[in-house]
Design an enzyme around this catalytic site. Sequence first.
Site, PDB file in Angstrom:
ATOM      1  N   ASN B 106       0.818  -1.218   0.000  1.00  0.00           N
ATOM      2  CA  ASN B 106       0.000   0.000   0.000  1.00  0.00           C
ATOM      3  C   ASN B 106       0.853   1.270   0.000  1.00  0.00           C
ATOM      4  OD1 ASN B 106      -2.728  -0.528  -0.213  1.00  0.00           O
ATOM      5  ND2 ASN B 106      -2.998  -0.925   1.964  1.00  0.00           N
TER       6      ASN B 106
ATOM      7  N   PHE D  52      -4.818   3.730  11.968  1.00  0.00           N
ATOM      8  CA  PHE D  52      -5.166   2.903  10.812  1.00  0.00           C
ATOM      9  C   PHE D  52      -4.376   3.317   9.579  1.00  0.00           C
ATOM     10  CE2 PHE D  52      -8.785   3.031  13.662  1.00  0.00           C
ATOM     11  CZ  PHE D  52      -9.057   1.689  13.828  1.00  0.00           C
ATOM     12  N   GLU D  53      -4.053   2.348   8.750  1.00  0.00           N
ATOM     13  CA  GLU D  53      -3.236   2.639   7.571  1.00  0.00           C
ATOM     14  C   GLU D  53      -3.923   3.594   6.604  1.00  0.00           C
ATOM     15  OE1 GLU D  53      -2.689  -0.702   4.784  1.00  0.00           O
ATOM     16  OE2 GLU D  53      -4.275  -1.732   5.871  1.00  0.00           O
ATOM     17  N   THR D  54      -5.234   3.709   6.722  1.00  0.00           N
ATOM     18  CA  THR D  54      -5.961   4.634   5.859  1.00  0.00           C
ATOM     19  C   THR D  54      -5.732   6.094   6.246  1.00  0.00           C
ATOM     20  OG1 THR D  54      -7.814   4.100   7.313  1.00  0.00           O
ATOM     21  CG2 THR D  54      -7.802   3.106   5.124  1.00  0.00           C
ATOM     22  N   GLY D  55      -5.172   6.326   7.437  1.00  0.00           N
ATOM     23  CA  GLY D  55      -4.830   7.700   7.807  1.00  0.00           C
ATOM     24  C   GLY D  55      -5.535   8.234   9.040  1.00  0.00           C
TER      25      GLY D  55
END
Lengths: 324, 324, 257, 257
Positions: B106, D52-55
Site C-alpha cells: 500500500n 489505521f493505515e488509511t490515515g
Amino acid sequence: MVETDKVMRLETAVSRFMEDGAHMSIGGFTVNRNPMAAIYEIVRKGYRDLHLYAHSNGTGVDELIGAGCVGKLEIAYAGNGKTAPTCIRFRKAVQDGMLLVEDYSNFMMSLRFLAGAMGIPFMPTLSGLGSDITTTWGFSKAMRQADPKIVDQKLVIAENPFGRWGAAEKVVLVPAINPDVTFIHVQTADTMGTCRIDGLTFADVEQAKASRRVVVTCERLVDPGELRDHPEYNQIPFLHVSAVCHVPYGGYPTAVYRHYDYDADYLRAYAAAAKEEAAYRVFQKRHVYGVADHQALLDLVGAARLAAIQADPRTGYAVNMKRG
Amino acid sequence: MVETDKVMRLETAVSRFMEDGAHMSIGGFTVNRNPMAAIYEIVRKGYRDLHLYAHSNGTGVDELIGAGCVGKLEIAYAGNGKTAPTCIRFRKAVQDGMLLVEDYSNFMMSLRFLAGAMGIPFMPTLSGLGSDITTTWGFSKAMRQADPKIVDQKLVIAENPFGRWGAAEKVVLVPAINPDVTFIHVQTADTMGTCRIDGLTFADVEQAKASRRVVVTCERLVDPGELRDHPEYNQIPFLHVSAVCHVPYGGYPTAVYRHYDYDADYLRAYAAAAKEEAAYRVFQKRHVYGVADHQALLDLVGAARLAAIQADPRTGYAVNMKRG
Amino acid sequence: MTATDYSLREMMTLMAAREIQDGDIVFAGTGISMLAATAAKHINAPNSVLFFETGAIDSLVEELPLAVADPRVMYAAASNAGLLEAFATMQNRITGDRVIAILGAAQIDRYGNLNTTAIGDYHRPRIRFSGSGGGCDVASFVPRCIAFMQHEKRKFVQRLDYLTSPGQLTGRGARAAAGLRPGGVSVVITDKALMRLDPATGELYLDRYYPGVTIAEILDNMQFTVDTGTAREADPPTAAELGILRERCDPQRLILG
Amino acid sequence: MTATDYSLREMMTLMAAREIQDGDIVFAGTGISMLAATAAKHINAPNSVLFFETGAIDSLVEELPLAVADPRVMYAAASNAGLLEAFATMQNRITGDRVIAILGAAQIDRYGNLNTTAIGDYHRPRIRFSGSGGGCDVASFVPRCIAFMQHEKRKFVQRLDYLTSPGQLTGRGARAAAGLRPGGVSVVITDKALMRLDPATGELYLDRYYPGVTIAEILDNMQFTVDTGTAREADPPTAAELGILRERCDPQRLILG
C-alpha cells in the site's frame, strides 16, 4: 481547560527543549505566522551556536541572526517582502563572515523536511541541475565529515535508475533534515497537541513531523473535543507534538491568517534600525531584551496598533491597512 | 448552476476520456468512496485491456475485473473488508490466469502516485527490503521493455548515497505512475473542478494529481464561491481536473463519509453471487448491465435501502445499521 | 489610443502582462512581478490563474500582496496548501507545462542564467542577496519564465558570480545535457527593452526597444552584446492599460511608487 | 477471577490486547486485530492510540469497523489524512518506534516472515490472497508486530510460498543485512499458544500455551519445531476482560461470531 503534561508556559518549553548548539527550525514564511513569541524568548535566553534550518522564514531568521544566536544556517531565501528584500542582519552577518550559510532552494528545503517527516534519507527532485547550488558548498566536506549531525554531502546528483521514466535522465537527491526541535505558531491547538492551521501551511507540517521535539504556540488553546469535529482539517496530529503553549498574538509582528495582519510599521521600524549597529541595539533592547515576555511587548506596542492589524472576518486580513 | 466546459454528464466524461487499453486508476479504499457510478458506466460501455493501478480499492477493482475489463493490474491489496477478505472475482481471475498482476505494498503504491503527482521518476522507501515483492516480478522484463507505457523495472534497490544518513543503508526506489485517467468520487466539487473531501482522503489526492485526466463525480456540485470560504479544506484544486459530474450516491454501494454508509446487504449479495459464474452473471445483469445508469440502480435498490444507510449527522455513518 | 505620460515601471509591468496568455497559470513573486500578474488578470488574460510558491492557487487579490506569504494571497483562493504542493505543481509536467513564471535577479548572463545569491566570493560575498527562494526551482521546471531586470551594465554580465537559477547554462544544448527539461528564462524585460531567448542559439536577442530608447543605449548598458537584427519599437501602454493598472491593480501605488 | 467459559477467539483477542502497553500507538488491521486494539483501549491501555493505515489517528470507535476504510474509523479522530501520512508515521523513527502493529497472514515461518499473497506458483497460484496491503510496510518499519494465526500445519511452514512481510528473513542478522531496521513479527498469537521471537536466535520460541493445550499438540500442528524450554501456561481471560470484550467492544458479535 484541563492541563496535561504537554500544556506549559512558553518559557518552560523553551528552557526544556532548547540548548546551545541545538539544530532547530521555525515555521512560517517571511511576514507570516513566524513563531515570534518563541523566537523572542530564545533571543532573551541567549542561546548560541544554533544550527538553523529555514526555507523562507524571513522575520524570525533575521531576529535570531541579529541576536547572534545562529552559527550555521541552511536556507533558501532570506528576504522579508517589501520591508527588506534581503534580510538586513542576515546580509550583514554573511558579508562580515559571522555566519556559515548553506544555500538550497525553497523546494529543496521543503523536500528535505518532507524526507525527514517520511523517515527516508533523501528526496529526489529535478530542480537545480546545472546550478551553483549543486556545485558550491557553504559547509566544507571536512566540516561535514567531522560533525555527525551534519550530512556528509550537501546533495547528490544521480542517474535516473529507471532509464528515461518520468522524462528525467538525472535527479538531484537532497538529504533529510530531522531537527532537534521545531517551533511553530498556529491558530488553534488542543491540549493534546493536535493543530489546525488556517490559510497556507507553508512547510510547517513537514517541519513538525521531521522534528524530534515540536513546540507549538497557538492563538487558541482548546479542549480536544473541539478539533475532533472535522479531523480532516487538522494537519498535525498530537503524536508529533511535545509542548503546547497558549500565546495569543504569538506570531506578532508577523501575520496570522484570520486573526491579525503583519504590523507593517513594526517591520519597517525593525528594518530601519537593522541598518545601523547602535540603532539596532536600541531597538532590540526596547522591544526584545527590555520586555519580560511577549505580553509585555504587546503592551509596549499598545492596543491601538493591535486594533489596526485586526483581521477582517471576511478576508482574514486587515482591509485597507496602511502598508505603503 | 452555471455550466462550464468541465461540467458534463458522467456518460459523456467516460466516453471522452476512456478507451480500450487505457492506463487508469480509481479513488477510494475497499468499502469507501469508490467511484462506483463511473465504474458501472465503464463496465456497461465494455472497455477492454485496461491497465489498472490500485492500492486497496476493493469494491471497484473487483467489479472491473469481474466484468473482464482489466488486462493488467498493479495492486497492493485486493480485499473488501469482512464481505470478501480476498476479492472473489480478482482471486478467480488470477487463479485462472486471466489477469496479469504486479504486487506492491500500500505504501509503495501510494508513493508511486505521489512520485507521479510530484513530477519525479521515483520515490524512495525503506519498505520491502528482503521481501518477495522486491524479487518476484509479475510483469516480465521482456514485457516491460516492449511496452513504453510500462516502466522497465518494477523497482530498484539502491545504496543510500548519503552513507548511513537517516539510519538507512539501502533504499527501495519505486517508479512513478502517471495514469491516462483517474476517476474519483468526492463529497463536494465546484463547477471549476476544485474538490473538497470529507473524512479520509486515502490516496485520492495523489492519484488525481498524477493523472493526465481526472474525472470527478460528486455528491454536491456547487458554485466556486462556496468552496472559496476555506481554501485550506480543498485538497484538489481545479488545475488537475478535466471533468466534473454531479452524481448523487455516486459512491454507492460503498460509503461516502457524512453522506451515506456502505450497503452491507449489497456487498454481501455481490460476494455471494461472485462465487459462482451463473449467479454472478444474473446478479450483474440485474444490477449493472440491466440498468441504464446509476440512478436506475438506485431506483432498483429502492428508497428503503438508501434510507437505511443514511449517515447520522453526528458520526457521519449509519449508527446501529445491521452489518453482521 | 496610446498614452504618453507613463513611468518606466508601468511600461515594464505592462510588457510583462502582455506576455501572459489567457488560461496560463501565472507564477508570481513579490513586487513588480506580482503587479504584472495582477495586471494581466485584469487586462488581457482574465482566465489566467494566479499562483504563488507558498501554495495559494487562484487567489482573489483585492489588495496587492507585499510578499508571497502576505495573507492577501490566501483570501478566496481555490486552494491554500503549502510549498511542496506549489512546487510539485510546477515539477509535474501535466500542470507545470502550463505555467508562466515571473522572476527577478541581481545578475543575468547572455544565456538567461540568473544570480539572486551573492556578488563576489560566495563564501565571503561583497553583497549577499536573499538567495534562490523558489527561483532555482521555477527556472528548472517551467517552460516560460519572464525575468525583470534593471538595464544596467553590472546586471547584464559576462559571467555570473553565482548561478542560482538555470537558463541555458553554457548555451545551446547545455540545459538538456545537464538533465534539465526545456525551460528557464525565455523573456527579459528591462526599463529599456524586451529581449527573448532564441532556442536556436540558446542566447538572448533584442526583440523590442521602448519608445525613445536607442539600440546603442541598450547595448551600452550590458557587458555582453545581443543580436538586434529583428528588433522593433515596442507599443507604448494604452490609456486603457494604464487606467486599469493604476486604478485597479495598485491604487495605493505600493509597487508603482 | 478467571472465566472458564470463553471461546478461543476471545482468548486470542485478549492475549493480543495484553501485549499493548499504555501509550502505544496501535496499528490495527481488520477483523480480530481491530477488536484486540479496541479491547486494549478499553481494558489495559486506555491511553493507547488507535491508528489505521488509511490515515485515521486516535479514532473514537463507537461501533466496530469492518474494514480499515470503514467510516467508523473516521469519527472524532485527531486527524483524518491518507495512506501516505499513515505509513510515513511508521517509517519515521520518531513516531514509528512507538508503534505496535497487529497483522494476520496465511503462512508464517520460523523467522516470523509472513505470506499474505499466494499459495503455489506466484504467476499461477493455487490460492491467491489479497496481497500485502500495508503488511509489508508495517513489518519493515515497526519494532513490535503481533501476528494472528490459526494454529495449523499448512500455516506454520518450513518455507513460505511468497515472502510478503519481512520478519527475520533467513535468521539472525539477515534483517540488518538486507537493510531493514530492527522489527517485524515479535509475537505470534494462535488459537493454541503465544510464541515470541528470540532476538538472540532470530527464531520463534513457545512462550505460553493455552489452558488445556499440550506442547505436543502445538508442535504437531506446525511444520517446524520451536524451543519450548521456557514455556508456561497462559493466564485465561478474566471475567472482567471478557465482560468488556463482549459488552463494549463487539456487542453485535461481528468479529467474535
